[in-house]
Design a protein around this motif. Structure first.
Motif, mmCIF file in Angstrom:
data_model
loop_
_atom_site.group_PDB
_atom_site.id
_atom_site.type_symbol
_atom_site.label_atom_id
_atom_site.label_comp_id
_atom_site.label_asym_id
_atom_site.label_seq_id
_atom_site.Cartn_x
_atom_site.Cartn_y
_atom_site.Cartn_z
ATOM 1 N N CYS A 60 0.835 -1.207 0.000
ATOM 2 C CA CYS A 60 0.000 0.000 0.000
ATOM 3 C C CYS A 60 0.870 1.259 0.000
ATOM 4 N N GLY A 61 0.587 2.164 -0.933
ATOM 5 C CA GLY A 61 1.390 3.380 -1.082
ATOM 6 C C GLY A 61 0.794 4.609 -0.414
ATOM 7 N N ILE A 62 -0.213 4.411 0.426
ATOM 8 C CA ILE A 62 -0.844 5.521 1.154
ATOM 9 C C ILE A 62 -0.771 5.231 2.648
ATOM 10 N N LEU A 63 -0.422 6.245 3.422
ATOM 11 C CA LEU A 63 -0.377 6.106 4.876
ATOM 12 C C LEU A 63 -1.131 7.259 5.521
ATOM 13 N N TYR A 64 -2.039 6.922 6.428
ATOM 14 C CA TYR A 64 -2.694 7.906 7.288
ATOM 15 C C TYR A 64 -1.959 7.890 8.632
ATOM 16 N N PRO A 65 -0.999 8.799 8.860
ATOM 17 C CA PRO A 65 -0.265 8.787 10.128
ATOM 18 C C PRO A 65 -1.165 9.223 11.283
ATOM 19 N N SER A 66 -0.969 8.639 12.452
ATOM 20 C CA SER A 66 -1.852 8.945 13.599
ATOM 21 C C SER A 66 -3.311 8.774 13.193
ATOM 22 N N SER A 67 -3.596 7.608 12.609
ATOM 23 C CA SER A 67 -4.896 7.393 11.963
ATOM 24 C C SER A 67 -6.066 7.352 12.935
ATOM 25 N N SER A 68 -5.808 7.242 14.231
ATOM 26 C CA SER A 68 -6.918 7.246 15.192
ATOM 27 C C SER A 68 -7.493 8.648 15.393
ATOM 28 N N LEU A 69 -6.772 9.683 14.944
ATOM 29 C CA LEU A 69 -7.235 11.058 15.150
ATOM 30 C C LEU A 69 -8.288 11.439 14.119
ATOM 31 N N GLY A 70 -9.182 12.346 14.515
ATOM 32 C CA GLY A 70 -10.171 12.881 13.573
ATOM 33 C C GLY A 70 -11.589 12.467 13.912
ATOM 34 N N LEU A 71 -12.464 12.618 12.941
ATOM 35 C CA LEU A 71 -13.888 12.318 13.103
ATOM 36 C C LEU A 71 -14.178 10.940 12.530
ATOM 37 N N HIS A 72 -14.679 10.041 13.366
ATOM 38 C CA HIS A 72 -14.938 8.655 12.986
ATOM 39 C C HIS A 72 -16.425 8.343 13.057
ATOM 40 N N GLN A 73 -16.870 7.432 12.201
ATOM 41 C CA GLN A 73 -18.205 6.859 12.354
ATOM 42 C C GLN A 73 -18.086 5.620 13.246
ATOM 43 N N ILE A 74 -18.953 5.517 14.218
ATOM 44 C CA ILE A 74 -18.810 4.483 15.243
ATOM 45 C C ILE A 74 -18.794 3.077 14.645
ATOM 46 N N GLY A 75 -19.707 2.776 13.728
ATOM 47 C CA GLY A 75 -19.777 1.427 13.160
ATOM 48 C C GLY A 75 -18.491 1.022 12.464
ATOM 49 N N ILE A 76 -17.910 1.937 11.693
ATOM 50 C CA ILE A 76 -16.660 1.652 10.997
ATOM 51 C C ILE A 76 -15.529 1.468 11.999
ATOM 52 N N PHE A 77 -15.459 2.349 12.990
ATOM 53 C CA PHE A 77 -14.423 2.256 14.021
ATOM 54 C C PHE A 77 -14.487 0.912 14.744
ATOM 55 N N LEU A 78 -15.688 0.488 15.126
ATOM 56 C CA LEU A 78 -15.825 -0.775 15.851
ATOM 57 C C LEU A 78 -15.435 -1.966 14.980
ATOM 58 N N ARG A 79 -15.774 -1.909 13.706
ATOM 59 C CA ARG A 79 -15.378 -2.992 12.790
ATOM 60 C C ARG A 79 -13.857 -3.085 12.691
ATOM 61 N N HIS A 80 -13.212 -1.928 12.581
ATOM 62 C CA HIS A 80 -11.755 -1.912 12.487
ATOM 63 C C HIS A 80 -11.106 -2.398 13.784
ATOM 64 N N MET A 81 -11.640 -1.957 14.925
ATOM 65 C CA MET A 81 -11.064 -2.384 16.205
ATOM 66 C C MET A 81 -11.180 -3.899 16.375
ATOM 67 N N ALA A 82 -12.276 -4.488 15.933
ATOM 68 C CA ALA A 82 -12.452 -5.942 16.060
ATOM 69 C C ALA A 82 -11.403 -6.681 15.228
ATOM 70 N N ILE A 83 -11.147 -6.209 14.019
ATOM 71 C CA ILE A 83 -10.118 -6.824 13.172
ATOM 72 C C ILE A 83 -8.756 -6.688 13.832
ATOM 73 N N MET A 84 -8.448 -5.480 14.309
ATOM 74 C CA MET A 84 -7.126 -5.220 14.884
ATOM 75 C C MET A 84 -6.897 -6.056 16.143
ATOM 76 N N LYS A 85 -7.930 -6.209 16.941
ATOM 77 C CA LYS A 85 -7.780 -6.985 18.176
ATOM 78 C C LYS A 85 -7.532 -8.463 17.864
ATOM 79 N N THR A 86 -8.219 -8.982 16.841
ATOM 80 C CA THR A 86 -8.027 -10.380 16.452
ATOM 81 C C THR A 86 -6.635 -10.609 15.895
ATOM 82 N N VAL A 87 -6.177 -9.677 15.040
ATOM 83 C CA VAL A 87 -4.836 -9.802 14.462
ATOM 84 C C VAL A 87 -3.783 -9.739 15.568
ATOM 85 N N TRP A 88 -3.947 -8.779 16.500
ATOM 86 C CA TRP A 88 -2.956 -8.664 17.564
ATOM 87 C C TRP A 88 -2.952 -9.912 18.451
ATOM 88 N N SER A 89 -4.103 -10.473 18.724
ATOM 89 C CA SER A 89 -4.179 -11.679 19.547
ATOM 90 C C SER A 89 -3.361 -12.803 18.906
#
Length: 267
Positions: free
Chosen positions: A178-207
């Motif tokens: 991937c040639g695009i990076l959003y640095p400090s990507s947690s910052l800004g205005l988020h939609q809750i449903g999208i944020f929760l979907r991403h957090m679930a993926i990230m938690k599973t990958v980290w586990s």
């Protein structure tokens, strides 16, 4: 492309980090921190709150972000929230001074930052669009990670992407290149449903990574989990906004509190 208007509702504001804000935000907010500070509306999330596997000494703020996910899980998925840090946020207006050592960010003294911080009305006027940090063009996420961190951690992380069940070979390849990076990507205005979907993926990958590959590192690299998850969150946002176009977004201006043009790393 789909999107949901905020319908006049003001987003919730959350400040995440180990210190109180170094400026005066123009909003009511919940401070999510491992540390207690008098006079702040806080949710205390100790670094060991989610157990050793998700310890903040390795995951940095993602320990607190996972806890925020738990807090938001019963919220309407099409609601929005704005995330900022104690000395860093995404503004709709550009500050006067570009950081000399971080050309994608503005270095702002506290007085300027007070005026740049977006109000609830400013964010409601985005009418359903996300507000993100500036997207940087890079050679690849793999090369970007290798510039600052250990390539063996990145290689193992890609195996955990596959092992998590969320990524097939093609999606892993897209992440690596991937040639695009959003640095400090947690910052800004988020939609809750999208944020929760991403957090679930990230938690599973980290586990998966923690169970199979995590090596304790010294110095800056001890926070390898935070560095890896930041790249993953950036990629998930890139997919959402630039590939699948599930929601519209506006790139804002990354603003970092600094009295000089050189932004210093803080403890």
């Amino acid at each position: 492309m789909s999107g949901h208007s905020m319908s006049g509702r003001s987003p919730q504001f959350y400040c995440i980090g180990h210190k109180p804000p170094a400026f005066t935000p123009r909003c009511d907010y919940l401070h999510i921190s491992p540390n207690r500070f008098d006079g702040l509306n806080q949710m205390i999330v100790p670094d060991d709150a989610l157990g050793d596997k998700y310890h903040g000494s390795v995951l940095s703020e993602f320990t607190q972000l996972f806890a925020l996910g738990e807090l938001l899980k019963d919220s309407p998925p099409d609601d929005y929230f704005y995330m900022f840090q104690y000395r860093k946020f995404v503004a709709l207006k550009r500050g006067a001074q570009t950081a000399s050592n971080m050309p994608y960010a503005c270095a702002s003294p506290a007085e300027e930052a007070d005026g740049l911080f977006p109000s609830p009305e400013d964010l409601a006027a985005l009418d359903g669009r996300l507000l993100t940090v500036p997207a940087l063009k890079i050679q690849s996420i793999a090369r970007n990670y290798a510039r600052f961190h250990l390539t063996e951690d990145f290689a193992a992380f890609v195996i955990s992407l596959r092992g998590s069940g969320h990524f097939d070979d093609r999606r892993c390849r897209n992440f690596i290149n991937c040639g695009i990076l959003y640095p400090s990507s947690s910052l800004g205005l988020h939609q809750i449903g999208i944020f929760l979907r991403h957090m679930a993926i990230m938690k599973t990958v980290w586990s998966h990574f923690a169970d199979n590959f995590h090596e304790k590192r010294e110095g800056l690299q001890r926070r390898s989990g935070g560095f890896l998850l930041e790249r993953l969150q950036s990629f998930l946002m890139y997919e959402e906004i630039d590939v699948h176009r599930t929601i519209a977004a506006r790139q804002g201006h990354l603003t970092v509190l600094s009295e000089t043009p050189v932004i210093r790393v803080t403890a």
